[in-house]
Design a protein around this motif. Structure first.
Motif, PDB file in Angstrom:
ATOM      1  N   TRP A 231     -60.763  15.199  24.001  1.00 55.62           N
ATOM      2  CA  TRP A 231     -59.324  14.998  24.131  1.00 55.62           C
ATOM      3  C   TRP A 231     -58.775  13.910  23.221  1.00 55.62           C
ATOM      4  N   GLY A 232     -59.604  13.050  22.683  1.00 63.26           N
ATOM      5  CA  GLY A 232     -59.119  11.981  21.808  1.00 63.26           C
ATOM      6  C   GLY A 232     -58.245  10.995  22.560  1.00 63.26           C
ATOM      7  N   ASN A 233     -57.050  10.705  22.024  1.00 63.50           N
ATOM      8  CA  ASN A 233     -56.099   9.780  22.659  1.00 63.50           C
ATOM      9  C   ASN A 233     -54.904  10.517  23.249  1.00 63.50           C
ATOM     10  N   THR A 234     -55.144  11.760  23.653  1.00 61.69           N
ATOM     11  CA  THR A 234     -54.049  12.568  24.178  1.00 61.69           C
ATOM     12  C   THR A 234     -53.468  11.977  25.456  1.00 61.69           C
ATOM     13  N   LEU A 235     -54.304  11.358  26.291  1.00 63.69           N
ATOM     14  CA  LEU A 235     -53.807  10.764  27.537  1.00 63.69           C
ATOM     15  C   LEU A 235     -52.761   9.691  27.239  1.00 63.69           C
ATOM     16  N   LEU A 236     -53.051   8.834  26.273  1.00 59.66           N
ATOM     17  CA  LEU A 236     -52.102   7.789  25.894  1.00 59.66           C
ATOM     18  C   LEU A 236     -50.803   8.405  25.368  1.00 59.66           C
ATOM     19  N   TYR A 237     -50.925   9.450  24.580  1.00 61.97           N
ATOM     20  CA  TYR A 237     -49.763  10.146  24.026  1.00 61.97           C
ATOM     21  C   TYR A 237     -48.905  10.733  25.138  1.00 61.97           C
ATOM     22  N   LYS A 238     -49.558  11.367  26.129  1.00 59.30           N
ATOM     23  CA  LYS A 238     -48.823  11.989  27.220  1.00 59.30           C
ATOM     24  C   LYS A 238     -48.190  10.944  28.137  1.00 59.30           C
ATOM     25  N   ARG A 239     -48.879   9.832  28.329  1.00 54.33           N
ATOM     26  CA  ARG A 239     -48.396   8.814  29.266  1.00 54.33           C
ATOM     27  C   ARG A 239     -47.217   8.039  28.699  1.00 54.33           C
ATOM     28  N   LEU A 240     -47.279   7.677  27.417  1.00 57.01           N
ATOM     29  CA  LEU A 240     -46.246   6.839  26.817  1.00 57.01           C
ATOM     30  C   LEU A 240     -45.169   7.642  26.091  1.00 57.01           C
ATOM     31  N   GLY A 241     -45.510   8.826  25.621  1.00 54.96           N
ATOM     32  CA  GLY A 241     -44.589   9.538  24.748  1.00 54.96           C
ATOM     33  C   GLY A 241     -44.780   9.064  23.317  1.00 54.96           C
ATOM     34  N   GLU A 242     -44.303   9.855  22.378  1.00 53.43           N
ATOM     35  CA  GLU A 242     -44.586   9.576  20.970  1.00 53.43           C
ATOM     36  C   GLU A 242     -44.026   8.236  20.504  1.00 53.43           C
ATOM     37  N   LYS A 243     -42.739   7.993  20.767  1.00 51.45           N
ATOM     38  CA  LYS A 243     -42.090   6.787  20.268  1.00 51.45           C
ATOM     39  C   LYS A 243     -42.729   5.520  20.828  1.00 51.45           C
ATOM     40  N   LYS A 244     -42.925   5.470  22.145  1.00 49.32           N
ATOM     41  CA  LYS A 244     -43.512   4.279  22.766  1.00 49.32           C
ATOM     42  C   LYS A 244     -44.978   4.124  22.394  1.00 49.32           C
ATOM     43  N   MET A 245     -45.660   5.238  22.166  1.00 50.40           N
ATOM     44  CA  MET A 245     -47.056   5.152  21.744  1.00 50.40           C
ATOM     45  C   MET A 245     -47.158   4.502  20.379  1.00 50.40           C
ATOM     46  N   PHE A 246     -46.305   4.904  19.436  1.00 51.41           N
ATOM     47  CA  PHE A 246     -46.318   4.297  18.108  1.00 51.41           C
ATOM     48  C   PHE A 246     -46.009   2.803  18.186  1.00 51.41           C
ATOM     49  N   GLU A 247     -45.038   2.423  19.027  1.00 52.57           N
ATOM     50  CA  GLU A 247     -44.706   1.007  19.197  1.00 52.57           C
ATOM     51  C   GLU A 247     -45.888   0.248  19.778  1.00 52.57           C
ATOM     52  N   HIS A 248     -46.569   0.848  20.754  1.00 50.68           N
ATOM     53  CA  HIS A 248     -47.741   0.214  21.377  1.00 50.68           C
ATOM     54  C   HIS A 248     -48.872   0.024  20.362  1.00 50.68           C
ATOM     55  N   LEU A 249     -49.172   1.059  19.597  1.00 50.71           N
ATOM     56  CA  LEU A 249     -50.243   0.964  18.603  1.00 50.71           C
ATOM     57  C   LEU A 249     -49.921  -0.093  17.549  1.00 50.71           C
ATOM     58  N   HIS A 250     -48.678  -0.152  17.109  1.00 49.31           N
ATOM     59  CA  HIS A 250     -48.280  -1.138  16.107  1.00 49.31           C
ATOM     60  C   HIS A 250     -48.398  -2.552  16.655  1.00 49.31           C
ATOM     61  N   CYS A 251     -48.023  -2.730  17.916  1.00 50.04           N
ATOM     62  CA  CYS A 251     -48.076  -4.057  18.537  1.00 50.04           C
ATOM     63  C   CYS A 251     -49.515  -4.511  18.768  1.00 50.04           C
ATOM     64  N   VAL A 252     -50.381  -3.611  19.185  1.00 48.68           N
ATOM     65  CA  VAL A 252     -51.751  -3.979  19.565  1.00 48.68           C
ATOM     66  C   VAL A 252     -52.698  -3.986  18.365  1.00 48.68           C
ATOM     67  N   TYR A 253     -52.583  -2.994  17.474  1.00 48.73           N
ATOM     68  CA  TYR A 253     -53.577  -2.825  16.417  1.00 48.73           C
ATOM     69  C   TYR A 253     -53.053  -3.136  15.019  1.00 48.73           C
TER      70      TYR A 253
END
Length: 522
Positions: free
Chosen positions: A30-52
């Motif tokens: 499944w990869g990171n699909t759970l994170l994608y489904k939980r946060l949605g695309e926009k918030k996921m990108f913001e989260h990844l940028h903030c953390v990584y």
């Protein structure tokens, strides 16, 4: 057995480790699909940028995606090393994230460069000037529609209206009479509407669930069948669009051949008084009075110099329709929306337009759209907050190294426009609508609603011309007002482009003082 398990479960997730790029830990299959489904695309990108950080990787299923927010790396990917990256991927040959039809995907490398040169020549300033007068009848019908809405005092759904304006603007450039604002419909317009309906999905619909429960497995299978049905529907509508455009091009060709035969016959007749009028030298038009020419005519007239076949002309027209339809509608509708929410700025824009026409009473709408600086600032700031698409995707086709990161063929690069357009270190108060900030040109890679580099949107200038001319004609008579059912903040869904989830509802009010309209004469 153990070797097969490693290849299937673990091997696909070594891409970013080899590249030396950080990212969230993927789950097997499944990869990171759970994170994608939980946060949605926009918030996921913001989260990844903030953390990584500005460059990080994630997986949807087994497919790796590299999220790039680093502006220097973007410059190399989109411009300096653009030949190593493509806008399409053969693996996503049906409908990937962008929802593009397979018939447009093979245009890469030298083939894409050839078509890009054709479009760049067709959308030169002089050519655009000849296309602009063809929009006048559309604006007459648009103002009639707005007048009825203003009289009834009901809110009007701007997204649908702007889609109709966009569709008519594009069809008139193919010399096709489409009175969509008058509820008219034909094979071409109907196919375009159905095509874009079939490529629209709610956020997260194009990825699969990540848990292994029986219900989720069934849901995933049903979602896959639904996506397959949409792809088949889109493919059929794309075929209908191509057939309709082929008929238009064929009819235009037959008409031009008939005219040429008639002129040839007249040249073989001894000229009399009537004939002399046809053989007289053509008028020399000044720049502001160039004879109107459609996009189709510009293409056909360039057949010899560009070595275009009829199939090339059809392909160009199809790309023109599909790339322009929702791009123009999205830009126009969202600009109307931000004007309704910022009445003082709207009043300033109206006063600027009035003052310009007072100084230049005989100016053309095309020149006005090019010369009213504040209008361009309004549109560009609207595009910053509401770009037509939320992301740009590039696919690596040749191995290369960009700023120390090794890219292997098949690597997918995501450029999150929503995130880049609101970077706090690039924009002061990034969530506020401040058109004055566009007085000084921003860094081209922190504001790129139409992309950047050789593979940017070739129809950008045409889209901006249609949007600005339409806004001028509306704002000389009416202004936009926030309605009780106006959604704030606006919720959007993704398809081939961004579109509002529940429409854009605004009220229209006639301005208390307005000037003479170039189109309507009132």
């Amino acid at each position: 057995m153990h070797v097969c398990t490693c290849r299937v479960v673990y091997a696909p997730y070594q891409v970013f480790k080899v590249m030396g790029v950080e990212g969230p830990q993927p789950q097997p299959i499944w990869g990171n699909t759970l994170l994608y489904k939980r946060l949605g695309e926009k918030k996921m990108f913001e989260h990844l940028h903030c953390v990584y950080g500005a460059v990080c990787g994630f997986y949807l299923g087994e497919k790796p995606y590299l999220l790039v927010v680093d502006l220097k790396m973007l410059k190399e990917i989109l411009v300096d090393a653009a030949e190593n990256f493509s806008t399409c991927d053969n693996e996503d040959s049906a409908f990937g994230i962008h929802g593009r039809p397979p018939s447009l995907l093979p245009c890469v490398g030298k083939e894409w460069q050839r078509f890009r040169d054709i479009f760049m020549a067709a959308f030169s300033p002089v050519k655009l000037m000849t296309m602009a007068p063809l929009l006048e009848n559309i604006h007459k019908r648009l103002l009639e529609t707005l007048n009825k809405a203003e009289t009834s005092e009901d809110s009007i759904e701007m997204w649908s209206l702007c889609c109709s304006v966009s569709l008519e603007a594009l069809c008139c450039q193919l010399e096709e009479k489409a009175v969509f604002l008058k509820r008219g419909e034909n094979k071409l317009t109907n196919a375009i509407k159905l095509f874009f309906q079939s490529t629209t999905h709610a956020e997260g619909e194009n990825v699969q669930l990540n848990t292994v429960g029986v219900w989720n497995i069934i849901t995933t299978a049903l979602m896959s069948l639904r996506r397959l049905g949409k792809r088949i529907e889109a493919h059929n509508e794309f075929k209908n669009i191509t057939e309709a455009v082929s008929e238009i091009v064929g009819q235009y060709r037959d008409q031009q051949n008939k005219i040429q035969r008639q002129e040839s016959e007249k040249r073989n007749v001894k000229p009399g008084k009537l004939q002399r009028r046809f053989t007289a030298p053509p008028l020399s038009y000044p720049m502001k009075l160039l004879p109107p020419k459609s996009f189709l005519r510009v293409l056909v007239e360039g057949l010899r110099s560009k070595n275009l076949t009829d199939a090339d002309v059809v392909s160009c027209c199809v790309i023109f329709l599909l790339a322009g339809y929702e791009t123009i509608a999205s830009t126009l509708a969202h600009t109307c929306y931000v004007l309704a929410l910022n009445n003082l700025l709207q009043e300033k824009l109206c006063a600027t337009i009035d003052a310009y026409f007072k100084r230049n009473p005989m100016v053309t709408l095309f020149n006005a759209s090019e010369e009213i600086e504040y209008l361009d600032m309004i549109v560009q700031e609207s595009l910053r907050l509401h770009p037509p698409t939320s992301k740009i995707i590039r696919h690596c086709v040749e191995p290369c190294v960009v700023r120390g990161v090794s890219f292997a063929p098949g690597t997918r690069v995501i450029v999150p426009l929503d995130l880049i357009h609101r970077l706090s270190d690039q924009w002061e108060e990034p969530d506020q609508f401040k058109p004055e900030r566009m007085r000084q040109a921003p860094d081209e890679f922190c504001h790129m609603p139409f992309g950047e580099g050789p593979q940017h949107c070739v129809g950008m200038e045409f889209a901006l011309m249609v949007v600005k001319i339409t806004l001028i004609e509306i704002l000389r008579v009416y202004k936009f007002i926030k309605a009780p059912n106006t959604q704030v903040p606006l919720q959007s869904k993704e398809g081939s482009t961004r579109k509002p989830t529940s429409g854009i509802y605004l009220r229209i009010k006639k301005r208390s003082i307005y000037k003479y309209s170039v189109v309507t004469g009132v």
